[in-house]
Design an enzyme around this catalytic site. Sequence first.
Site, short mmCIF file in Angstrom:
data_model
loop_
_atom_site.label_atom_id
_atom_site.label_comp_id
_atom_site.label_asym_id
_atom_site.label_seq_id
_atom_site.Cartn_x
_atom_site.Cartn_y
_atom_site.Cartn_z
N GLU A 1 0.89 -1.27 -0.01
CA GLU A 1 0.05 0.02 0.21
C GLU A 1 0.81 1.32 0.05
O GLU A 1 1.78 1.33 0.61
CB GLU A 1 -0.91 0.06 1.26
N CYS B 1 3.05 8.36 1.16
CA CYS B 1 3.65 7.41 2.35
C CYS B 1 3.75 6.10 1.64
O CYS B 1 2.93 5.34 1.10
CB CYS B 1 2.65 7.43 3.49
N CYS C 1 5.44 -7.48 7.78
CA CYS C 1 6.46 -7.11 8.82
C CYS C 1 6.75 -8.05 9.93
O CYS C 1 5.93 -8.50 10.50
CB CYS C 1 6.12 -5.58 9.51
N CYS D 1 4.45 -5.32 16.33
CA CYS D 1 3.73 -4.25 17.31
C CYS D 1 2.31 -4.60 17.25
O CYS D 1 1.69 -4.95 16.35
CB CYS D 1 4.02 -2.71 16.57
N CYS E 1 -0.67 -2.83 15.42
CA CYS E 1 -0.51 -2.70 14.00
C CYS E 1 -1.00 -3.72 12.98
O CYS E 1 -0.69 -4.95 13.21
CB CYS E 1 0.88 -2.36 13.54
N CYS F 1 -2.74 1.99 7.31
CA CYS F 1 -1.80 1.04 6.36
C CYS F 1 -2.01 -0.28 6.94
O CYS F 1 -1.98 -0.69 8.07
CB CYS F 1 -0.57 1.64 6.38
#
Length: 343
Positions: free
Chosen positions: A90, A103, A110, A114, A117, A331
């Site tokens: 994205e 962005c 990832c 976190c 997230c 995101c």
Amino acid sequence: MIDLKDFEFYELEEFILGLGEKKFRTAQIFKWLHLGVTDYDEMTDISKSFRDKLKEISCVSTLEIEQKLVSKLDGTVKYLFRLPDGNCIESVVMRYHHGLTICISSQVGCRMGCRFCASTIGGLYRSLTAGEILNQVIFAQKDLGERISNIVLMGIGEPLDNYDNVIKFLRNVNHEKGINIGLRHITLSTCGVVPGIYKLAEEDMPITLTISLHAPNDKIRDSIMPVNHKYKMDELLKACEHYKNTTGRRLSFEYSLISGVNDSKENAQELAKKIKPLGAHVNLIPVNKVEEREYKKGTKDEINSFLKHLTSYGVNATIRRELGADISASCGQLRKKSANISE
Ligand code: SAH
């Protein structure tokens, strides 16, 4: 086959010289790449024989627009891009008075974990190549027909977990023969990969560094950001100080306010005490809801009260304005939906 966008300018030059061509061809080809041309035959100032030679041994990567959402509220544009291998990432373009800011993502997924997230659900698939990072800027700019003037590396992924490709991308996007966005107009956001911060300080690149802090102490940070088990807050803040002293650049912190977790008056006081010596600005972000997570944002009053406390202790802080509220903009969400990713 080698993607020409994975070369830095000087590497492209060596490649072209190696093919027995003149040095000035580098700038010509580099320009076409940055304009979003993917068909060698559209590179009209390159001879047919050289184009044919290039076709045999190299490729020009592309990004397909899988989905594009435009906010009716503020013109924010959100792209779901499909990579050549089928994975999606994205990118979001925001309209500010000073121009367009994009962005961008640095990885597919990832591995930082976190807790609040969306990008981390499903883990890391792979890092993006330098060309794939650059393509987000190239193809958003081409699609919009407008110049993008600022970049934030705050999309999916941890940029310092894909260090070499991110640095290569920065050199290329900043190159005067290409898109040429000033390094001072680029912000890199990290969850706190300490060795990466020290390395970055040595690059002589005047980008802005922002740290996703989200907590005033190790106890809270440990509970929401696994990276804190590896690099504790005092180590992280020491690295920040080193970055600031070495580069002369100002730092900023991101602080996502999560109701009942990190948003009390005591939290504001403890945070202020720790970061005030760094003179950094704090961006407060009311946490965005992620379906799989139980975290909630506080009320407007609670958020304003945290801001008031923080500033009363002498820390510069602002609440980040939410853009693209009508296109579900945090995101990781679109990619997650499109690929049906779950834990
Ligand atoms: N890996 C980098 C950059 C990507 S995340 C980093 O951690 O900084 C971009 C920012 O959005 C980070 O500050 C991240 O912590 C924050 N963020 C992620 N999910 C969020 C959510 N649900 N609500 C608010 N902020 C969030």
